[in-house]
Design an enzyme around this catalytic site. Structure first.
Site, mmCIF file in Angstrom:
data_model
loop_
_atom_site.group_PDB
_atom_site.id
_atom_site.type_symbol
_atom_site.label_atom_id
_atom_site.label_comp_id
_atom_site.label_asym_id
_atom_site.label_seq_id
_atom_site.Cartn_x
_atom_site.Cartn_y
_atom_site.Cartn_z
ATOM 1 N N ASP A 200 0.827 -1.203 0.000
ATOM 2 C CA ASP A 200 0.000 0.000 0.000
ATOM 3 C C ASP A 200 0.870 1.267 0.000
ATOM 4 O O ASP A 200 1.887 1.318 0.687
ATOM 5 C CB ASP A 200 -0.887 -0.044 1.259
ATOM 6 C CG ASP A 200 -2.017 0.945 1.214
ATOM 7 O OD1 ASP A 200 -2.772 0.945 0.225
ATOM 8 O OD2 ASP A 200 -2.170 1.722 2.176
ATOM 9 N N GLU A 262 2.093 -0.243 -4.831
ATOM 10 C CA GLU A 262 1.063 0.707 -5.257
ATOM 11 C C GLU A 262 1.762 2.023 -5.575
ATOM 12 O O GLU A 262 1.908 2.898 -4.739
ATOM 13 C CB GLU A 262 -0.004 0.918 -4.175
ATOM 14 C CG GLU A 262 -1.220 1.629 -4.747
ATOM 15 C CD GLU A 262 -2.056 2.400 -3.740
ATOM 16 O OE1 GLU A 262 -3.128 2.871 -4.125
ATOM 17 O OE2 GLU A 262 -1.648 2.565 -2.584
HETATM 18 C C1 GLC Z 1 -4.289 2.927 -0.787
HETATM 19 C C2 GLC Z 1 -5.520 2.055 -0.799
HETATM 20 C C3 GLC Z 1 -6.699 2.887 -0.388
HETATM 21 C C4 GLC Z 1 -6.453 3.430 1.003
HETATM 22 C C5 GLC Z 1 -5.131 4.178 1.077
HETATM 23 C C6 GLC Z 1 -4.719 4.412 2.497
HETATM 24 O O1 GLC Z 1 -4.336 3.924 -1.745
HETATM 25 O O2 GLC Z 1 -5.680 1.470 -2.058
HETATM 26 O O3 GLC Z 1 -7.890 2.162 -0.440
HETATM 27 O O4 GLC Z 1 -7.493 4.284 1.376
HETATM 28 O O5 GLC Z 1 -4.087 3.460 0.487
HETATM 29 O O6 GLC Z 1 -4.309 3.209 3.078
#
Ligand code: GLC
Ligand code: CA
Length: 522
Positions: A200, A262
């Protein structure tokens, strides 16, 4: 040399809370997922990514982790996780766990300890700082969910940093203790057999050490003052050391366990996607229905990530964005375009990440404000509609209450007619989106592993994209009327029934795409 399993693989993102409910409480859970693995397998993907299923107060639906070593009781137990993993592996499906290293829940024991006294050693796990003399927060950083990125801890008078919701305090990665804790966490799920992690907000772990204000600069176009976009709060070079360490740990298990970051910005990805760091990062196609924008988007991602064994991980939708059928116009036209878009993407070199429900052609749901739960909606006081609309539970059975998800009301309400796209209905129809996804993924499995990781754009009329990848030709018509393009090969699959091939000329109906294979004898 053999190809690692993940290269060119198709991944399926499971939003745990909304996938399948085994005990009829209106909330998806791990045994629910296990019971539907055959469905996932039949779709034709190689791996699943599970969104966070850890104990959590659910302020950001699991992205606020209270304990990295357990399963949220709403979702099951560690035994349920082990069973899910075993049955996925029996079917040849790999399983990725979502790791959330940027922040914890405010209910995590570390944070609770940090709040207890100023000299608790866990205080250093987070970013606590004094406010400015005028009583304002330590700096002008903003939370991505709206409002300042700092909340005052009343008992000490200091402020703590949260790039997301106030219930998600950011960890202080400058503290080696945090690194050590995460090494244990990374090993924990690998020990249980997980095939890797989706990380994440992977570039955010380290914040600027000086916690400096973001300078305001004049926007050259509007002349208005705005925060300097070149000023990096996160994405500090030290983060790469963390991923090098994690890579080493994964390699101790097997070198083919994977790390997916991500990270969306193409210009950042090449610093992370390296043999000693992460394997993949997402290439989300944000473009609407426009040939030039699509081509640009594909090119930017392909240029950002290329080299031996490296290619983008194509994504049309995930749990954070408006469902792409809706983005592409909604209704039947949105669905036609979505089919074409899938063929356009599946022909490209690299991986593909699907998001649960896109194989049913689900649309974004316009929920009532009272039903919305996303912190993005709550903390922007409704200025941002939030992401609940793409998280409505899956419809499994036509004609049943709540489309067969649960008899109890699901955690997010389903709109009328949600069961029209139910799995049971689409399963029974050869022309459904689901059947199309299965055919398209099967065609990709047959062809694409053998193709070189490059594409050649072919000359084509405006509003039409045609690329070749060795024997495969992919053509997509973005226009509102049929076009004819000269092609080589036989028709493998088309997104619209009326696509025809006649004497080397492909007729593509409006908003449709097709694959052609130039090798005749098979
Ligand atoms: C990432 C996740 C999202 C979340 C954020 C904070 O972007 O995909 O759903 O709100 O991180 O953890
Ligand atoms: Ca349940």
């Amino acid at each position: 040399m053999t190809r690692p399993w993940w290269r060119g693989a198709a991944f399926y993102e499971i939003y745990v809370r909304s996938f399948a409910d085994s005990n009829d409480d209106g909330i998806g859970d791990l045994p629910g997922i296990t019971s539907k693995l055959e469905y996932v397998k039949r779709l034709g993907v190689n791996a699943i990514w599970l969104t966070p299923f850890y104990p959590s107060p659910q302020k950001d639906h699991g992205y606020d982790v209270a304990d990295y070593y357990d399963v949220n009781p709403e979702y099951g137990t560690l035994v349920d996780f082990d069973e899910l993993l075993a049955s996925a592996h029996e079917r040849g499906l790999k399983v990725l766990v979502d790791l959330v290293p940027n922040h914890t829940s405010d209910q995590h024991l570390w944070f609770q300890a940090a709040l207890s006294t100023r000299d608790d050693p866990h205080r250093g796990f987070y970013h606590f700082a004094d406010g400015k003399p005028d009583g304002s927060p330590p700096n002008n950083w903003r939370s991505r969910f709206g409002g300042p990125a700092w909340t005052r801890d009343e008992s000490s008078g200091q402020w703590y940093l949260h790039l997301f919701a106030p219930e998600q305090p950011d960890l202080n990665w400058w503290n080696p203790e945090v690194l050590a804790e995460f090494e244990r966490i990374v090993r924990f799920w690998l020990d249980r057999g997980a095939d890797g992690y989706r990380i994440d907000v992977a570039s955010a772990l380290f914040k600027r050490k000086d916690l400096a204000d973001v300078p305001m600069v004049k926007d050259p176009l509007s002349g208005m003052l705005r925060p300097d976009p070149a000023f990096l709060i996160t994405d500090q070079p030290q983060v790469h050391q963390v991923y090098r360490r994690w890579r080493q740990i994964l390699n101790e298990y097997q070198p083919d366990r994977v790390l997916v970051g991500e990270i969306f910005e193409p210009q950042r990805q090449s610093r992370y996607i390296l043999p000693d760091q992460l394997n993949m990062a997402f290439a989300l196609i944000p473009a609407g229905w426009d040939a030039i924008l699509w081509r640009r988007s594909i090119e930017i991602d392909m240029i950002a990530l290329h080299g031996p064994g490296v290619a983008p991980s194509w994504t049309l939708s995930n749990h954070d964005v408006v469902r792409h059928v809706t983005r592409l116009g909604g209704g039947s036209i949105g669905r036609e375009r979505a089919r074409a878009a899938l063929l356009l993407l599946l022909g490209l070199p690299g991986q593909v990440f699907l998001y649960q429900g896109e194989e049913l052609g689900l649309e974004e749901v316009n929920l009532d404000p009272e039903s919305r739960q996303d912190p993005l909606f709550i903390h922007t006081e409704g200025k941002h509609a939030g992401r609940d609309g793409c998280r409505v539970p899956l419809p499994w059975k036509k004609g049943e209450p709540n489309a067969g998800f649960s008899t109890k009301p699901p955690w997010l309400p389903m709109p009328p007619g949600w069961d029209r796209c139910a799995v049971s209905a689409e399963d029974a129809s050869a022309s459904s989106m689901l059947s199309f996804y299965r055919r398209a993924l099967a065609a990709r499995r047959r062809l694409s592993p053998w193709l070189p990781p490059v594409i050649w754009w072919q000359p084509s009329p405006q509003g039409v994209l045609v690329y070749r990848r060795d024997r495969l030709t992919v053509a997509c018509n973005f226009l509102g009327y049929p076009v004819r393009v000269p092609v080589a090969g036989r028709l493998v699959i088309a997104s619209a029934p009326l696509a025809t091939l006649d004497d080397g000329w492909l007729t593509l109906p409006e908003s449709s795409a097709a694959w052609l294979d130039a090798v005749w004898a098979e």
